[in-house]
Design a protein around this motif. Structure first.
Motif, PDB file in Angstrom:
ATOM      1  N   LEU A   1       0.831  -1.204   0.000  1.00  0.00           N
ATOM      2  CA  LEU A   1       0.000   0.000   0.000  1.00  0.00           C
ATOM      3  C   LEU A   1       0.867   1.256   0.000  1.00  0.00           C
ATOM      4  O   LEU A   1       0.588   2.227  -0.719  1.00  0.00           O
ATOM      5  CB  LEU A   1      -0.930  -0.005   1.216  1.00  0.00           C
ATOM      6  N   MET A   2       1.935   1.237   0.787  1.00  0.00           N
ATOM      7  CA  MET A   2       2.824   2.394   0.858  1.00  0.00           C
ATOM      8  C   MET A   2       3.554   2.615  -0.467  1.00  0.00           C
ATOM      9  O   MET A   2       3.829   3.755  -0.858  1.00  0.00           O
ATOM     10  CB  MET A   2       3.842   2.202   1.986  1.00  0.00           C
ATOM     11  N   ALA A   3       3.857   1.530  -1.173  1.00  0.00           N
ATOM     12  CA  ALA A   3       4.560   1.654  -2.456  1.00  0.00           C
ATOM     13  C   ALA A   3       3.720   2.414  -3.476  1.00  0.00           C
ATOM     14  O   ALA A   3       4.264   3.060  -4.387  1.00  0.00           O
ATOM     15  CB  ALA A   3       4.912   0.269  -2.988  1.00  0.00           C
ATOM     16  N   ASP A   4       2.403   2.345  -3.322  1.00  0.00           N
ATOM     17  CA  ASP A   4       1.501   3.025  -4.256  1.00  0.00           C
ATOM     18  C   ASP A   4       1.135   4.431  -3.797  1.00  0.00           C
ATOM     19  O   ASP A   4       0.383   5.135  -4.478  1.00  0.00           O
ATOM     20  CB  ASP A   4       0.214   2.205  -4.431  1.00  0.00           C
ATOM     21  N   SER A   5       1.656   4.844  -2.637  1.00  0.00           N
ATOM     22  CA  SER A   5       1.302   6.151  -2.082  1.00  0.00           C
ATOM     23  C   SER A   5       2.197   7.244  -2.652  1.00  0.00           C
ATOM     24  O   SER A   5       3.406   7.061  -2.816  1.00  0.00           O
ATOM     25  CB  SER A   5       1.437   6.131  -0.558  1.00  0.00           C
ATOM     26  N   THR A   6       1.594   8.388  -2.939  1.00  0.00           N
ATOM     27  CA  THR A   6       2.359   9.559  -3.384  1.00  0.00           C
ATOM     28  C   THR A   6       2.507  10.581  -2.261  1.00  0.00           C
ATOM     29  O   THR A   6       3.158  11.608  -2.441  1.00  0.00           O
ATOM     30  CB  THR A   6       1.656  10.229  -4.579  1.00  0.00           C
ATOM     31  N   GLN A   7       1.901  10.284  -1.099  1.00  0.00           N
ATOM     32  CA  GLN A   7       1.902  11.244   0.011  1.00  0.00           C
ATOM     33  C   GLN A   7       2.811  10.840   1.166  1.00  0.00           C
ATOM     34  O   GLN A   7       3.347  11.698   1.868  1.00  0.00           O
ATOM     35  CB  GLN A   7       0.472  11.417   0.545  1.00  0.00           C
ATOM     36  N   TYR A   8       2.974   9.540   1.372  1.00  0.00           N
ATOM     37  CA  TYR A   8       3.722   9.068   2.535  1.00  0.00           C
ATOM     38  C   TYR A   8       4.703   7.974   2.134  1.00  0.00           C
ATOM     39  O   TYR A   8       4.520   7.286   1.128  1.00  0.00           O
ATOM     40  CB  TYR A   8       2.764   8.526   3.607  1.00  0.00           C
ATOM     41  N   GLU A   9       5.739   7.833   2.974  1.00  0.00           N
ATOM     42  CA  GLU A   9       6.713   6.759   2.820  1.00  0.00           C
ATOM     43  C   GLU A   9       6.777   5.958   4.113  1.00  0.00           C
ATOM     44  O   GLU A   9       6.288   6.403   5.159  1.00  0.00           O
ATOM     45  CB  GLU A   9       8.090   7.342   2.476  1.00  0.00           C
ATOM     46  N   LEU A  10       7.399   4.792   4.046  1.00  0.00           N
ATOM     47  CA  LEU A  10       7.498   3.938   5.232  1.00  0.00           C
ATOM     48  C   LEU A  10       8.122   4.677   6.409  1.00  0.00           C
ATOM     49  O   LEU A  10       7.739   4.482   7.570  1.00  0.00           O
ATOM     50  CB  LEU A  10       8.331   2.692   4.909  1.00  0.00           C
ATOM     51  N   GLU A  11       9.090   5.554   6.116  1.00  0.00           N
ATOM     52  CA  GLU A  11       9.828   6.263   7.163  1.00  0.00           C
ATOM     53  C   GLU A  11       8.988   7.316   7.885  1.00  0.00           C
ATOM     54  O   GLU A  11       9.426   7.874   8.900  1.00  0.00           O
ATOM     55  CB  GLU A  11      11.061   6.943   6.561  1.00  0.00           C
ATOM     56  N   ASP A  12       7.799   7.590   7.384  1.00  0.00           N
ATOM     57  CA  ASP A  12       6.950   8.620   7.993  1.00  0.00           C
ATOM     58  C   ASP A  12       6.164   8.100   9.192  1.00  0.00           C
ATOM     59  O   ASP A  12       5.363   8.839   9.778  1.00  0.00           O
ATOM     60  CB  ASP A  12       5.970   9.177   6.953  1.00  0.00           C
ATOM     61  N   PHE A  13       6.399   6.842   9.571  1.00  0.00           N
ATOM     62  CA  PHE A  13       5.647   6.227  10.663  1.00  0.00           C
ATOM     63  C   PHE A  13       6.593   5.569  11.658  1.00  0.00           C
ATOM     64  O   PHE A  13       7.699   5.157  11.312  1.00  0.00           O
ATOM     65  CB  PHE A  13       4.684   5.160  10.115  1.00  0.00           C
ATOM     66  N   ASP A  14       6.145   5.482  12.910  1.00  0.00           N
ATOM     67  CA  ASP A  14       6.782   4.619  13.904  1.00  0.00           C
ATOM     68  C   ASP A  14       6.007   3.303  13.937  1.00  0.00           C
ATOM     69  O   ASP A  14       4.796   3.278  13.671  1.00  0.00           O
ATOM     70  CB  ASP A  14       6.754   5.265  15.292  1.00  0.00           C
ATOM     71  N   TYR A  15       6.713   2.219  14.308  1.00  0.00           N
ATOM     72  CA  TYR A  15       6.096   0.901  14.221  1.00  0.00           C
ATOM     73  C   TYR A  15       6.148   0.155  15.554  1.00  0.00           C
ATOM     74  O   TYR A  15       7.147   0.215  16.273  1.00  0.00           O
ATOM     75  CB  TYR A  15       6.783   0.063  13.137  1.00  0.00           C
ATOM     76  N   LEU A  16       5.058  -0.554  15.831  1.00  0.00           N
ATOM     77  CA  LEU A  16       5.005  -1.536  16.906  1.00  0.00           C
ATOM     78  C   LEU A  16       4.899  -2.898  16.234  1.00  0.00           C
ATOM     79  O   LEU A  16       3.953  -3.146  15.477  1.00  0.00           O
ATOM     80  CB  LEU A  16       3.788  -1.313  17.810  1.00  0.00           C
ATOM     81  N   ALA A  17       5.855  -3.782  16.497  1.00  0.00           N
ATOM     82  CA  ALA A  17       5.905  -5.077  15.815  1.00  0.00           C
ATOM     83  C   ALA A  17       5.789  -6.206  16.823  1.00  0.00           C
ATOM     84  O   ALA A  17       6.436  -6.193  17.875  1.00  0.00           O
ATOM     85  CB  ALA A  17       7.201  -5.217  15.026  1.00  0.00           C
ATOM     86  N   PHE A  18       4.985  -7.199  16.479  1.00  0.00           N
ATOM     87  CA  PHE A  18       4.768  -8.343  17.357  1.00  0.00           C
ATOM     88  C   PHE A  18       5.830  -9.404  17.109  1.00  0.00           C
ATOM     89  O   PHE A  18       5.898  -9.998  16.030  1.00  0.00           O
ATOM     90  CB  PHE A  18       3.375  -8.920  17.110  1.00  0.00           C
ATOM     91  N   GLY A  19       6.671  -9.627  18.118  1.00  0.00           N
ATOM     92  CA  GLY A  19       7.623 -10.730  18.054  1.00  0.00           C
ATOM     93  C   GLY A  19       8.996 -10.350  17.537  1.00  0.00           C
ATOM     94  O   GLY A  19       9.204  -9.313  16.909  1.00  0.00           O
ATOM     95  N   LYS A  20       9.931 -11.233  17.806  1.00  0.00           N
ATOM     96  CA  LYS A  20      11.348 -10.992  17.500  1.00  0.00           C
ATOM     97  C   LYS A  20      11.620 -10.935  16.006  1.00  0.00           C
ATOM     98  O   LYS A  20      12.293 -10.022  15.512  1.00  0.00           O
ATOM     99  CB  LYS A  20      12.190 -12.100  18.149  1.00  0.00           C
ATOM    100  N   ARG A  21      11.121 -11.914  15.259  1.00  0.00           N
ATOM    101  CA  ARG A  21      11.461 -11.994  13.834  1.00  0.00           C
ATOM    102  C   ARG A  21      10.882 -10.824  13.048  1.00  0.00           C
ATOM    103  O   ARG A  21      11.542 -10.256  12.178  1.00  0.00           O
ATOM    104  CB  ARG A  21      10.980 -13.329  13.256  1.00  0.00           C
TER     105      ARG A  21
END
Length: 259
Positions: free
Chosen positions: A204-224
């Motif tokens: 979805l982000m790859a198709d965005s012209t307004q935002y990039e992955l770096e524009d967000f902070d992330y909460l990720a479930f689990g080590k991997r």
């Protein structure tokens, strides 16, 4: 602060309400939906054996509330597993579904594959033992492979499959408009619950012209999953499970990093 809840619509409401109660602005952007599927004839045989041969399985692993509800629905009314079969639920919500049916349930301290492998009920399984898994299609492959490599017979029933919601692109467009209107100076915090969800987010982000992955902070479930995201040089806080209090701890950790 803006929190993007990416949980499936069927599971999102309690978390949304909990984060709103903490004062967060919550945007809904489900990255997965759960679709019920018919189980195969072989899977029907596994379920029948579980209900009719009390000592066949030494353990049952139930990976989600959806798997718990559908598995219970396929059991005879009032059925209780043999005391010789350890019932392991991934997450408190999954455990609660089973306990309401009168089942005795164990939960791993860490809801990852690694956390389950450390449980005595799993680690003591030996060559020739049998374990049954109630899951979604393709789920918990790491755990299954680990046990099979150690000679444990693993039977799995897939009650549902995960897929990207058909309306994901439309919802993503709406989310971008909401973010623009809110115009927050702080990065929005996005919950990522699985590798599959993150793949959908990246698409979805790859198709965005307004935002990039770096524009967000992330909460990720689990080590991997945390490793996957941090390898992309993205800001990420690891969650040990997806309960509301743990997600809130992650949000606070993001806040502390940005202060």
């Amino acid at each position: 602060m803006i929190f993007v809840n990416t949980r499936p619509t069927s599971r999102a409401t309690p978390l949304t309400q909990a984060m709103q109660a903490k004062g967060l602005t919550v945007l809904s952007m489900p990255l997965l939906e759960l679709v019920t599927i018919d189980i195969s004839e072989r899977e029907q045989q596994y379920q029948q054996a579980f209900c009719q041969q009390p000592d066949k399985y030494q353990a049952l692993v139930v990976v989600s509330p959806t798997a718990a509800r559908q598995g219970l629905a396929a059991c005879p009314k009032g059925f209780i597993p043999s005391p010789n079969c350890a019932v392991i639920a991934v997450g408190h919500a999954t455990a609660e579904v089973l306990r309401q049916a009168g089942w005795q349930v164990q939960c791993p301290d860490e809801y990852s594959n690694e956390g389950m492998m450390r449980m005595p009920e799993i680690s003591r399984l030996q060559q020739g033992n049998h374990l049954l898994v109630w899951r979604g299609r393709g789920g918990r492959r790491v755990l299954v492979n680990f046990l099979q490599d150690n000679g444990v017979n693993v039977d799995a029933i897939a009650w549902y499959q995960r897929q990207c919601p058909a309306q994901a692109a439309e919802l993503f467009s709406q989310m971008q408009q909401q973010l623009k209107q809110l115009a927050s100076s702080a990065k929005p915090v996005v919950l990522i619950s699985s590798g599959e969800a993150f793949s959908n987010w990246r698409q979805l982000m790859a198709d965005s012209t307004q935002y990039e992955l770096e524009d967000f902070d992330y909460l990720a479930f689990g080590k991997r999953l945390t490793q996957i995201i941090t390898d992309l040089q993205l800001p990420c806080v690891r969650l040990e499970h997806l309960d509301n209090d743990e997600v809130w701890r992650g949000v606070q950790a993001v806040n502390n990093k940005s202060d």
